[in-house]
Write an enzyme that holds these catalytic residues in place. Sequence first.
Site, PDB file in Angstrom:
ATOM      1  N   CYS A  60      70.773  23.420  15.925  1.00 53.36           N
ATOM      2  CA  CYS A  60      70.206  22.591  16.985  1.00 53.36           C
ATOM      3  C   CYS A  60      69.096  21.704  16.177  1.00 53.36           C
ATOM      4  O   CYS A  60      68.374  21.043  17.143  1.00 53.36           O
ATOM      5  CB  CYS A  60      69.648  23.140  18.282  1.00 53.36           C
ATOM      6  SG  CYS A  60      68.134  24.020  18.097  1.00 53.36           S
ATOM      7  N   CYS A  91      58.579  31.587  20.532  1.00 50.82           N
ATOM      8  CA  CYS A  91      59.917  31.682  20.383  1.00 50.82           C
ATOM      9  C   CYS A  91      60.667  30.767  21.318  1.00 50.82           C
ATOM     10  O   CYS A  91      60.518  30.654  22.470  1.00 50.82           O
ATOM     11  CB  CYS A  91      60.214  33.188  20.848  1.00 50.82           C
ATOM     12  SG  CYS A  91      62.282  33.416  20.627  1.00 50.82           S
ATOM     13  N   CYS A 134      70.139  27.394  36.742  1.00 51.66           N
ATOM     14  CA  CYS A 134      69.527  27.632  38.195  1.00 51.66           C
ATOM     15  C   CYS A 134      68.479  26.399  38.474  1.00 51.66           C
ATOM     16  O   CYS A 134      67.776  26.317  39.633  1.00 51.66           O
ATOM     17  CB  CYS A 134      68.892  28.773  38.521  1.00 51.66           C
ATOM     18  SG  CYS A 134      67.218  29.195  38.046  1.00 51.66           S
ATOM     19  N   CYS A 162      65.702  25.153  33.976  1.00 52.43           N
ATOM     20  CA  CYS A 162      66.744  26.146  33.616  1.00 52.43           C
ATOM     21  C   CYS A 162      68.032  25.569  33.691  1.00 52.43           C
ATOM     22  O   CYS A 162      68.127  25.131  34.815  1.00 52.43           O
ATOM     23  CB  CYS A 162      66.609  27.482  34.244  1.00 52.43           C
ATOM     24  SG  CYS A 162      68.122  28.355  33.989  1.00 52.43           S
ATOM     25  N   CYS A 203       2.648   2.404   3.428  1.00 52.63           N
ATOM     26  CA  CYS A 203       3.844   1.551   3.656  1.00 52.63           C
ATOM     27  C   CYS A 203       4.876   1.967   2.796  1.00 52.63           C
ATOM     28  O   CYS A 203       6.045   1.842   3.148  1.00 52.63           O
ATOM     29  CB  CYS A 203       3.442   0.006   3.860  1.00 52.63           C
ATOM     30  SG  CYS A 203       2.346  -0.607   5.027  1.00 52.63           S
ATOM     31  N   CYS A 218      36.710  27.097   1.468  1.00 54.19           N
ATOM     32  CA  CYS A 218      36.426  27.394   2.801  1.00 54.19           C
ATOM     33  C   CYS A 218      37.819  27.777   3.620  1.00 54.19           C
ATOM     34  O   CYS A 218      37.566  28.056   4.707  1.00 54.19           O
ATOM     35  CB  CYS A 218      35.733  26.345   3.488  1.00 54.19           C
ATOM     36  SG  CYS A 218      36.631  25.008   3.825  1.00 54.19           S
ATOM     37  N   CYS A 235       0.997  -1.096   0.051  1.00 47.19           N
ATOM     38  CA  CYS A 235      -0.136   0.038   0.100  1.00 47.19           C
ATOM     39  C   CYS A 235       0.867   1.271   0.057  1.00 47.19           C
ATOM     40  O   CYS A 235       2.069   1.192   0.531  1.00 47.19           O
ATOM     41  CB  CYS A 235      -1.065   0.006   1.132  1.00 47.19           C
ATOM     42  SG  CYS A 235      -0.190   0.505   2.996  1.00 47.19           S
ATOM     43  N   HIS A 248      74.193  30.080  19.504  1.00 47.55           N
ATOM     44  CA  HIS A 248      73.195  30.085  18.327  1.00 47.55           C
ATOM     45  C   HIS A 248      73.527  31.030  17.417  1.00 47.55           C
ATOM     46  O   HIS A 248      73.826  31.012  16.108  1.00 47.55           O
ATOM     47  CB  HIS A 248      71.818  29.850  18.742  1.00 47.55           C
ATOM     48  CG  HIS A 248      71.410  28.514  19.429  1.00 47.55           C
ATOM     49  ND1 HIS A 248      71.943  27.983  20.461  1.00 47.55           N
ATOM     50  CD2 HIS A 248      70.735  27.519  18.780  1.00 47.55           C
ATOM     51  CE1 HIS A 248      71.435  27.152  20.749  1.00 47.55           C
ATOM     52  NE2 HIS A 248      70.706  26.336  19.845  1.00 47.55           N
ATOM     53  N   CYS A 274      44.936  11.438   2.366  1.00 47.48           N
ATOM     54  CA  CYS A 274      44.414  10.967   3.536  1.00 47.48           C
ATOM     55  C   CYS A 274      43.361  11.672   4.327  1.00 47.48           C
ATOM     56  O   CYS A 274      42.877  11.390   5.439  1.00 47.48           O
ATOM     57  CB  CYS A 274      45.666  10.554   4.549  1.00 47.48           C
ATOM     58  SG  CYS A 274      46.411  12.126   4.821  1.00 47.48           S
TER      59      CYS A 274
END
Lengths: 156, 520
Positions: free
Chosen positions: B347, B317, B307, B304, B166, B259, B163, B340, B267
């Site tokens: 490093c 930074c 100390c 440190c 349904c 967007c 029907c 550095h 992936c």
Amino acid sequence: MAAGGHKRIVKELSEVTGDPPAGTKVRLVDESDVHIWEILMDGPEQSPYSGGHFKLLLTLPKEYPFKPPVLNFQTKIYHPNVSNDDKGSMCLGMLRSDEWKPPNKLSAVLNYARNLLIEPNPDDAVEGGIAEQYKSDRRGFEKTAKEWVKKYAGKS
Amino acid sequence: MDSEDEVISVASSEEMMEDQDSDLSMGGDYSDVDLDVDDPDVGFETQDKDIKPKRRPYEVEFNIYGPADIQSHQDQQIDEVSAILGQPPEATAILLRHTRWNKERLIEIYMDKQDTLLEEAGLGKSLAKLPELKKVKGFVCEICCEDGPDLKTFSMKCGHRFCLDCYRQYLAQKIQEEGEAARIKCPGDGCNKIVDSKSLDLLVTEDLKDRYQVLLTRTYVDDKENLKWCPAPNCEYAVDCRVKQRDLNKTVPTVHCTCGHHFCFGCTLNDHQPAPCSLVKKWLKKCEDDSETANWISANTKECPKCHSTIEKNGGCNHMTCRKCKHEFCWMCMGVWSEHGTSWYNCNRFEEKSGSEARDAQAKSRQSLERYLHYYNRYANHEQSAKLDKDIYLKTEKKMTQLQSSSGMSWIEVQFLDAASQALQQCRQTLKWTYAFAYYLARNNLTEIFEDNQKDLELAVENLSEMFEKPTDQLSGLKVEMMDKTAYCTRRRIILLSDTAENLKNGGAHSLRLRPGSFD
């Protein structure tokens, strides 16, 4: 729509209680709610579950028959397709929503479940470990299954 | 307001990247990158096609499609194949979905074994007649058990009649609850016939039609190998990219959605250039397994070196000054900062220890953990620093807004900060993945070039990051220098990515090589 669903459920219930599938008995848990059925199923003779009496709960969702019924073993059973937890759910084949078709009958569901007791489906298992054992060590599987029947599924 | 700013800033940084392209050989004149808004984003589509391709070695070709484009692509292909097969469009659509939109294969199979194909696709024989609703005498609906002469019923060619109510409820259940669209089967027991779109038009109520269309579009994109949804939340664009799955060891296909989201087409994770997908997956797995170790915590707080006060990093930074003893050191290597400078920035390199030590099994395992932690700490550091850079930027942005109103600087005059922030984010993203990548690299000449590039980029980034932490009142005076440094960072990033991409693509003996087992 809900009325339509009700008419069908009542019809199915009277069919199943009037002429239940072999080895099963069906009754409503609560006479006023046609959506929760209690099933008593005897372990089929040609299976390791022979002699056991299993209590199952068949719950019809409110969308039934457009959504499949939910089947839970309340009696613990050692079987690859029944989850070994407090739910004891069996959810494969026609019980899955993508395979379920609305004309499918609850008597067919009961037969399906009983046939799974005779012949488990280890390739679509919910308990991987039991399925593995069923495939590689059938004797060991049947031994444990029988032990569980004695332990949990004796005459209540 | 916020999101609008975001869009604008992304666009301007994109354009800046475009400018960098042509300026690559022209030295670091900051005026080149002074927000050349009027250098239009020409050519990806039209003019440049005939001239030399403008793409850099690490860039892949891709297109972005909106929902309307995706719909029209489907319609176009359906029309085209419909004309070839001589099947109506509805049936053609089902057939195309059945063969996952592979036109050539569909036509081939259709010519070869038409009947089997139609059967498998759920079309069965003869599609000529339009679907219709019928009232059938003596009918009882198998689903709801209703009967009566006035009951409207429907069936497809397979003859499974139910029907109308349904049938509708069944379709609503499938579309709304289960998210199905292209492959809804006839409700008949065991019947595999697919409900075609003409039947659906007749049966489905208006409110479900939109949802149905959306779902159909979804399956189209899911079925096509060259199409993927942008994974950003609520983004409804799909990306078309021709990079094949098997080439993912040789190329890293980063795409840029309309967007503003940058992601890897291979992936669908966030942009992870220059590391290939398989290494990224391995690396993330490894980090997940090891993340609970105390060593990970040590990446977030340090003592440190002088100390031994416990120090938590509060900015991007790496140049640290201990609050307590004023000792200046590098957060990465914990060495004295003065060593550095610009000439002795060493490093980022992990010196392999001598072979004799490695002989001892225990030392070996410590060595490999040490080696992993070396790369992991730098990876995690850049991830963390990128977040901190962003926090600082958000604070600065607020201050700049105040400055704008108090000193009369225009909105456009403070945009250099935005560009700098974008560049920092992007460069740290790249740096982060260079460390994951380096973890899997075997040592040879090219690894050293790679590490040199990495070092150059890292130095440039830390320089810029340091300026970012300056008090707000000094920032306007640093504008020119910051723009210069921003341009330099971007350029170093392009060089690193280009070199690495070329290397990956070429493969062979004279290229970057992975440690044994890295691609397993």
